[in-house]
Design a protein around this motif. Sequence first.
Motif, PDB file in Angstrom:
ATOM      1  N   ARG A 122      32.898  44.794  59.710  1.00 31.12           N
ATOM      2  CA  ARG A 122      31.783  45.386  60.442  1.00 31.12           C
ATOM      3  C   ARG A 122      30.529  45.294  59.564  1.00 31.12           C
ATOM      4  O   ARG A 122      30.483  45.884  58.479  1.00 31.12           O
ATOM      5  CB  ARG A 122      32.091  46.830  60.814  1.00 31.12           C
ATOM      6  N   ILE A 123      29.533  44.549  60.029  1.00 29.29           N
ATOM      7  CA  ILE A 123      28.352  44.247  59.232  1.00 29.29           C
ATOM      8  C   ILE A 123      27.108  44.756  59.948  1.00 29.29           C
ATOM      9  O   ILE A 123      26.892  44.458  61.122  1.00 29.29           O
ATOM     10  CB  ILE A 123      28.215  42.733  58.987  1.00 29.29           C
ATOM     11  N   GLY A 124      26.307  45.522  59.252  1.00 30.78           N
ATOM     12  CA  GLY A 124      25.024  45.970  59.775  1.00 30.78           C
ATOM     13  C   GLY A 124      23.901  45.211  59.086  1.00 30.78           C
ATOM     14  O   GLY A 124      23.842  45.153  57.855  1.00 30.78           O
ATOM     15  N   ILE A 125      23.031  44.593  59.871  1.00 31.34           N
ATOM     16  CA  ILE A 125      21.899  43.838  59.337  1.00 31.34           C
ATOM     17  C   ILE A 125      20.615  44.549  59.726  1.00 31.34           C
ATOM     18  O   ILE A 125      20.441  44.932  60.884  1.00 31.34           O
ATOM     19  CB  ILE A 125      21.891  42.397  59.883  1.00 31.34           C
ATOM     20  N   VAL A 126      19.722  44.710  58.765  1.00 30.21           N
ATOM     21  CA  VAL A 126      18.466  45.414  59.016  1.00 30.21           C
ATOM     22  C   VAL A 126      17.299  44.467  58.794  1.00 30.21           C
ATOM     23  O   VAL A 126      17.179  43.858  57.723  1.00 30.21           O
ATOM     24  CB  VAL A 126      18.321  46.648  58.109  1.00 30.21           C
ATOM     25  N   CYS A 127      16.435  44.365  59.814  1.00 24.71           N
ATOM     26  CA  CYS A 127      15.210  43.563  59.729  1.00 24.71           C
ATOM     27  C   CYS A 127      14.018  44.519  59.717  1.00 24.71           C
ATOM     28  O   CYS A 127      13.905  45.360  60.606  1.00 24.71           O
ATOM     29  CB  CYS A 127      15.115  42.601  60.905  1.00 24.71           C
ATOM     30  N   ALA A 145      23.067  36.623  62.183  1.00 21.97           N
ATOM     31  CA  ALA A 145      23.945  37.491  62.971  1.00 21.97           C
ATOM     32  C   ALA A 145      24.844  36.671  63.882  1.00 21.97           C
ATOM     33  O   ALA A 145      26.065  36.916  63.963  1.00 21.97           O
ATOM     34  CB  ALA A 145      23.114  38.476  63.790  1.00 21.97           C
ATOM     35  N   GLU A 146      24.288  35.687  64.547  1.00 20.27           N
ATOM     36  CA  GLU A 146      25.090  34.887  65.478  1.00 20.27           C
ATOM     37  C   GLU A 146      26.101  34.023  64.751  1.00 20.27           C
ATOM     38  O   GLU A 146      27.215  33.805  65.243  1.00 20.27           O
ATOM     39  CB  GLU A 146      24.155  34.062  66.355  1.00 20.27           C
ATOM     40  N   ALA A 147      25.753  33.553  63.560  1.00 25.17           N
ATOM     41  CA  ALA A 147      26.722  32.789  62.768  1.00 25.17           C
ATOM     42  C   ALA A 147      27.895  33.668  62.348  1.00 25.17           C
ATOM     43  O   ALA A 147      29.058  33.245  62.403  1.00 25.17           O
ATOM     44  CB  ALA A 147      26.038  32.187  61.540  1.00 25.17           C
ATOM     45  N   LEU A 148      27.602  34.913  61.953  1.00 24.73           N
ATOM     46  CA  LEU A 148      28.675  35.823  61.547  1.00 24.73           C
ATOM     47  C   LEU A 148      29.540  36.226  62.741  1.00 24.73           C
ATOM     48  O   LEU A 148      30.765  36.364  62.620  1.00 24.73           O
ATOM     49  CB  LEU A 148      28.072  37.067  60.884  1.00 24.73           C
ATOM     50  N   ILE A 149      28.903  36.409  63.895  1.00 28.00           N
ATOM     51  CA  ILE A 149      29.675  36.754  65.098  1.00 28.00           C
ATOM     52  C   ILE A 149      30.628  35.624  65.451  1.00 28.00           C
ATOM     53  O   ILE A 149      31.789  35.860  65.817  1.00 28.00           O
ATOM     54  CB  ILE A 149      28.713  37.065  66.264  1.00 28.00           C
ATOM     55  N   HIS A 163      32.171  41.759  63.471  1.00 28.56           N
ATOM     56  CA  HIS A 163      31.397  42.649  64.342  1.00 28.56           C
ATOM     57  C   HIS A 163      30.052  42.855  63.663  1.00 28.56           C
ATOM     58  O   HIS A 163      29.981  43.322  62.519  1.00 28.56           O
ATOM     59  CB  HIS A 163      32.100  43.989  64.525  1.00 28.56           C
ATOM     60  N   VAL A 164      28.969  42.528  64.362  1.00 31.16           N
ATOM     61  CA  VAL A 164      27.631  42.578  63.763  1.00 31.16           C
ATOM     62  C   VAL A 164      26.713  43.416  64.637  1.00 31.16           C
ATOM     63  O   VAL A 164      26.699  43.285  65.862  1.00 31.16           O
ATOM     64  CB  VAL A 164      27.035  41.158  63.591  1.00 31.16           C
ATOM     65  N   SER A 165      25.931  44.269  63.987  1.00 34.45           N
ATOM     66  CA  SER A 165      24.873  45.009  64.658  1.00 34.45           C
ATOM     67  C   SER A 165      23.582  44.800  63.876  1.00 34.45           C
ATOM     68  O   SER A 165      23.573  44.915  62.642  1.00 34.45           O
ATOM     69  CB  SER A 165      25.206  46.495  64.727  1.00 34.45           C
ATOM     70  N   VAL A 166      22.504  44.479  64.585  1.00 27.88           N
ATOM     71  CA  VAL A 166      21.194  44.282  63.959  1.00 27.88           C
ATOM     72  C   VAL A 166      20.283  45.439  64.340  1.00 27.88           C
ATOM     73  O   VAL A 166      20.126  45.753  65.526  1.00 27.88           O
ATOM     74  CB  VAL A 166      20.552  42.943  64.402  1.00 27.88           C
TER      75      VAL A 166
END
Length: 287
Positions: A2-7, A25-29, A34-37
């Motif tokens: 589970r990865i959270g990315i912050v922009c 994010a799309e590459a990791l998905i 599981h990715v949330s930006v």
Amino acid sequence: MRIGIVCPYAFDVPGGVQFHVRDLAEALIRQGHHVSVLAPADEEMDLPDYFTVVPGAIPVRYNGSVARLTFGPRVAARVRRWLDEGEFDLIHLHEPITPSLSVLALWATTTPVVVTCHTALVRSRALQIAYPLVRPSLEKIDARIAVSEDARRTVIEHLGGDAVVIPNGVYVDGFASAEPDERWTGTPDAPTIAFLGRLDEPRKGLPVLTAAIPTIIERFPGARFLVAGRGDAGRDAAIEALGDLAGSVEFLGSITDEEKASLLSSADLYVAPQTGARASGSSSSRR
């Protein structure tokens, strides 16, 4: 995982960092994560489901540009809620000391942290102001990435420690398969020269191209210049500077990803006369 990315930068105005975040994010998905930006954006924007948007970004002059950032107690509460609900295994922060969401997430998180730094700066009042605010949290960072050697030097000088240089990735398939558009295709007597960038930011280089146009037209009288990007002030300044030669320039305005690929496939020459203050070499997917 589970990865959270912050922009930190708002998606209302597209830019290289924003689309790097989206593509990552799309590459990791696609790899099964599981990715949330988390990013600033208008709540009515059409963004993928994996985005959590924070409204209310305001324009701030930063590093030769105007960045749309968001900060404050209410925003901090939303960041904490996103972190709690996400139950992330890893947090990936972009531009960790830009005073926006990344700083707030770094303050609040207890999860392992990776940061990516895009900016190259020699001196920065903003960084000097922000550094004391984030210094106590810098020990939370487990790994640092810089997108260029210039960005790495900024990390060393302003954040302390070192960073691994990993240049931004580019999806080449969409460009390789793009079909030329006859509107933008040149001929031997009338070649087309393309420019992509925000027109009202001098660092993007439109004034450099504008100054060169008379010499180019002198040698290639039929040359046609295709200028894509936002910025009425920059466009008007270019038209005024060119005078009678302004008719050789076609201002396309903001273009889509597909149009960008088609433009680059169609033009005889692409020019990128940036004058500095760029670390990443990243380009906006939509100018």
